[in-house]
Design a protein around this motif. Sequence first.
Motif, PDB file in Angstrom:
ATOM      1  N   ALA A 161       0.861  -1.189   0.000  1.00 47.65           N
ATOM      2  CA  ALA A 161       0.000   0.000   0.000  1.00 47.65           C
ATOM      3  C   ALA A 161       0.890   1.229   0.000  1.00 47.65           C
ATOM      4  CB  ALA A 161      -0.908   0.005   1.231  1.00 47.65           C
ATOM      5  N   TYR A 162       0.618   2.143  -0.894  1.00 44.56           N
ATOM      6  CA  TYR A 162       1.406   3.366  -0.988  1.00 44.56           C
ATOM      7  C   TYR A 162       0.560   4.445  -1.656  1.00 44.56           C
ATOM      8  CZ  TYR A 162       2.113   1.521  -5.695  1.00 44.56           C
ATOM      9  OH  TYR A 162       1.909   1.003  -6.941  1.00 44.56           O
ATOM     10  N   THR A 163       1.025   5.667  -1.583  1.00 42.43           N
ATOM     11  CA  THR A 163       0.338   6.815  -2.167  1.00 42.43           C
ATOM     12  C   THR A 163       1.278   7.505  -3.147  1.00 42.43           C
ATOM     13  OG1 THR A 163      -0.917   7.139  -0.122  1.00 42.43           O
ATOM     14  CG2 THR A 163      -0.833   8.999  -1.658  1.00 42.43           C
ATOM     15  N   GLU A 164       0.776   7.824  -4.335  1.00 46.83           N
ATOM     16  CA  GLU A 164       1.596   8.530  -5.324  1.00 46.83           C
ATOM     17  C   GLU A 164       1.740   9.997  -4.906  1.00 46.83           C
ATOM     18  OE1 GLU A 164       3.274   7.774  -8.071  1.00 46.83           O
ATOM     19  OE2 GLU A 164       2.849   5.616  -8.037  1.00 46.83           O
ATOM     20  N   ILE A 165       2.975  10.398  -4.632  1.00 47.24           N
ATOM     21  CA  ILE A 165       3.283  11.784  -4.277  1.00 47.24           C
ATOM     22  C   ILE A 165       4.471  12.228  -5.117  1.00 47.24           C
ATOM     23  CG2 ILE A 165       4.007  13.363  -2.445  1.00 47.24           C
ATOM     24  CD1 ILE A 165       2.673  11.543  -0.421  1.00 47.24           C
ATOM     25  N   GLU A 166       4.280  13.265  -5.903  1.00 45.99           N
ATOM     26  CA  GLU A 166       5.341  13.782  -6.768  1.00 45.99           C
ATOM     27  C   GLU A 166       5.909  12.689  -7.663  1.00 45.99           C
ATOM     28  OE1 GLU A 166       8.170  15.564  -4.154  1.00 45.99           O
ATOM     29  OE2 GLU A 166       6.862  17.258  -3.633  1.00 45.99           O
ATOM     30  N   ASN A 167       4.992  11.901  -8.245  1.00 39.11           N
ATOM     31  CA  ASN A 167       5.343  10.844  -9.210  1.00 39.11           C
ATOM     32  C   ASN A 167       6.231   9.751  -8.622  1.00 39.11           C
ATOM     33  OD1 ASN A 167       3.925  12.073 -11.411  1.00 39.11           O
ATOM     34  ND2 ASN A 167       5.627  13.514 -11.644  1.00 39.11           N
ATOM     35  N   ARG A 168       6.102   9.499  -7.345  1.00 40.97           N
ATOM     36  CA  ARG A 168       6.819   8.373  -6.730  1.00 40.97           C
ATOM     37  C   ARG A 168       5.931   7.748  -5.665  1.00 40.97           C
ATOM     38  NH1 ARG A 168       9.505  10.057  -1.828  1.00 40.97           N
ATOM     39  NH2 ARG A 168       9.320  12.307  -1.524  1.00 40.97           N
ATOM     40  N   PRO A 169       6.082   6.435  -5.440  1.00 42.75           N
ATOM     41  CA  PRO A 169       5.269   5.759  -4.422  1.00 42.75           C
ATOM     42  C   PRO A 169       5.792   6.050  -3.027  1.00 42.75           C
ATOM     43  CG  PRO A 169       6.771   4.197  -5.458  1.00 42.75           C
ATOM     44  CD  PRO A 169       6.968   5.504  -6.157  1.00 42.75           C
ATOM     45  N   VAL A 170       4.953   6.612  -2.181  1.00 49.03           N
ATOM     46  CA  VAL A 170       5.337   6.969  -0.815  1.00 49.03           C
ATOM     47  C   VAL A 170       4.435   6.226   0.164  1.00 49.03           C
ATOM     48  CG1 VAL A 170       5.495   8.843   0.871  1.00 49.03           C
ATOM     49  CG2 VAL A 170       6.170   9.245  -1.509  1.00 49.03           C
ATOM     50  N   VAL A 171       5.036   5.619   1.178  1.00 47.27           N
ATOM     51  CA  VAL A 171       4.280   4.922   2.215  1.00 47.27           C
ATOM     52  C   VAL A 171       3.946   5.922   3.317  1.00 47.27           C
ATOM     53  CG1 VAL A 171       4.287   3.030   3.874  1.00 47.27           C
ATOM     54  CG2 VAL A 171       5.438   2.751   1.682  1.00 47.27           C
ATOM     55  N   THR A 172       2.681   6.322   3.360  1.00 45.13           N
ATOM     56  CA  THR A 172       2.227   7.222   4.422  1.00 45.13           C
ATOM     57  C   THR A 172       1.919   6.411   5.678  1.00 45.13           C
ATOM     58  OG1 THR A 172      -0.095   7.025   3.787  1.00 45.13           O
ATOM     59  CG2 THR A 172       1.213   8.735   2.680  1.00 45.13           C
ATOM     60  N   GLU A 173       1.609   7.120   6.772  1.00 45.90           N
ATOM     61  CA  GLU A 173       1.265   6.412   8.006  1.00 45.90           C
ATOM     62  C   GLU A 173       0.039   5.538   7.810  1.00 45.90           C
ATOM     63  OE1 GLU A 173       0.164   7.374  12.704  1.00 45.90           O
ATOM     64  OE2 GLU A 173       0.523   9.010  11.287  1.00 45.90           O
ATOM     65  N   GLN A 174      -0.946   6.028   7.044  1.00 45.83           N
ATOM     66  CA  GLN A 174      -2.155   5.232   6.789  1.00 45.83           C
ATOM     67  C   GLN A 174      -1.819   3.984   5.973  1.00 45.83           C
ATOM     68  OE1 GLN A 174      -1.856   8.521   6.297  1.00 45.83           O
ATOM     69  NE2 GLN A 174      -3.196   9.325   7.916  1.00 45.83           N
ATOM     70  N   ASP A 175      -0.947   4.138   4.972  1.00 50.73           N
ATOM     71  CA  ASP A 175      -0.524   2.984   4.170  1.00 50.73           C
ATOM     72  C   ASP A 175       0.200   1.963   5.044  1.00 50.73           C
ATOM     73  OD1 ASP A 175      -1.488   4.182   1.826  1.00 50.73           O
ATOM     74  OD2 ASP A 175       0.400   5.246   1.514  1.00 50.73           O
TER      75      ASP A 175
END
Length: 476
Positions: free
Chosen positions: A86-100
């Motif tokens: 689970a990850y979120t696209e931020i600035e065209n890269r996959p980022v693992v947020t706390e929710q992810d």
Amino acid sequence: MKNNLSKFIILAAFILGAFPVGTMTALLTPLGQSPDEPAHVARAAGLLRGAVLGVRKTLADEKTGAPVQKTGVEVDNGLFRASFGAYTEIENRPVVTEQDFLATRAQLPDHKNFFVNIPNTAAYFPVAYTPATLGMAIGLMLKLSPFSCLMLARFFMLGAFLILGFLALWIAAFGEAVLLVVLLMPMTLFLAGTVNQDAVLIALVCLACAALTRHSRGFRLLGLVVLVLFLGSKPPYILLLGMFLLPLCKEGFWLRVREIVIACVPVLLWVVLISLFVIIPFKKGMYHPGVLYPGDRNIWMNQTSPAINLHILLAKPSRFFTLPWHTILLWHNQFLDQMVGVLGLLQIMLPQSYYMLWGGALVSSLAGLVFCARPEQGKPCKPLADSLWVGFLLLSTYWLIMISFYLSWTNVGLDIIDGMQGRYSLPLLPFLMFLFPSWRGRFQLPPLLPALPAIMLGVYDVGYIPMKLVCNYYLH
């Protein structure tokens, strides 16, 4: 005594470099962010259901309802769904947020059977997946979450890589510096910390080459067996079996020929088996055929066609050579960077100076083959003939890999070869040990000296590679 000390330092450098980098890679790389990791997870999880061989099925398309052919295995649904992470696209890269982060770990087990279409990994011989399968089995037995099961699979794959790499360096009679460069290469260690089988396969090739340096029939047969296990997953590398003819002038040449022919049999039988029951054309997005297609190029296609692309090559046989050459000229810089390490899903680039340093470490290790002492039985009696033979096999193998990608993966009629990546060259590098003969002069380098650049880069990577992963996947 000096050789024993050098061997000990090289073995220690491998463990002290590979273990922390591999461990941090396994912990920091989000699930699904290694090349084809969900497909590799499915292949390993399929072994839990007894799927030694993938199966071909005709199923209804999820969108259109039309019958389509798929190939794959039955897997634990919870394990497969977890493998995407689970990850979120931020600035065209996959980022693992706390929710992810929390969502991945909160996923509940789901042990229903689920058929997974994996045309890229279903055809692989399963031996390199057994460590991951064992890790998953222990996790399921302990009733761990899907995330924890997959982390165990990653650590078992890393453990297998470390054991095989250690054995290769320990057995090798010469060329340890070359093996160390290949085993500590950032791309190798990144793969070692995931469920991708390629790092284990690279370590198997290193072990096969190390066995070949010992020049005894027992070690030669060990090397052949290990290389055959590798070829079960990578049949286009089959010409590498010809390395076991070395040295060409040594007595028993025809015995070695017979052993190689016997070694070819299980590989070819596996190829026949997967061709009959597993392999299907790869599905692609809708596309028009390329400029080499002899028919109407306005038609739409949605899959590869090995038969049509083979017809295109045979229609003008020079294309067997011009297409690989054109592709190499177009992408050679990317291939070299990817061989050293473009991490994640080919999105984490490293500085160009860093790639050059690793290239220098490889050159240093090759220089060691020429200027370091070598056991008498490791010195070819006709070095020029042996070097020409090794060079021919390496170039022919790379050519065969490229042709196999044109037939199996490239869109119909393209005038370049699609799908090639630099990491496919890594299994070829250990065989450079046999390309360069030892210089017979009085001046000889200490055995440890050619390995020092790789050792220093390996120490640097203990901090550098985890930092790159953290910056890419967690900082935003």
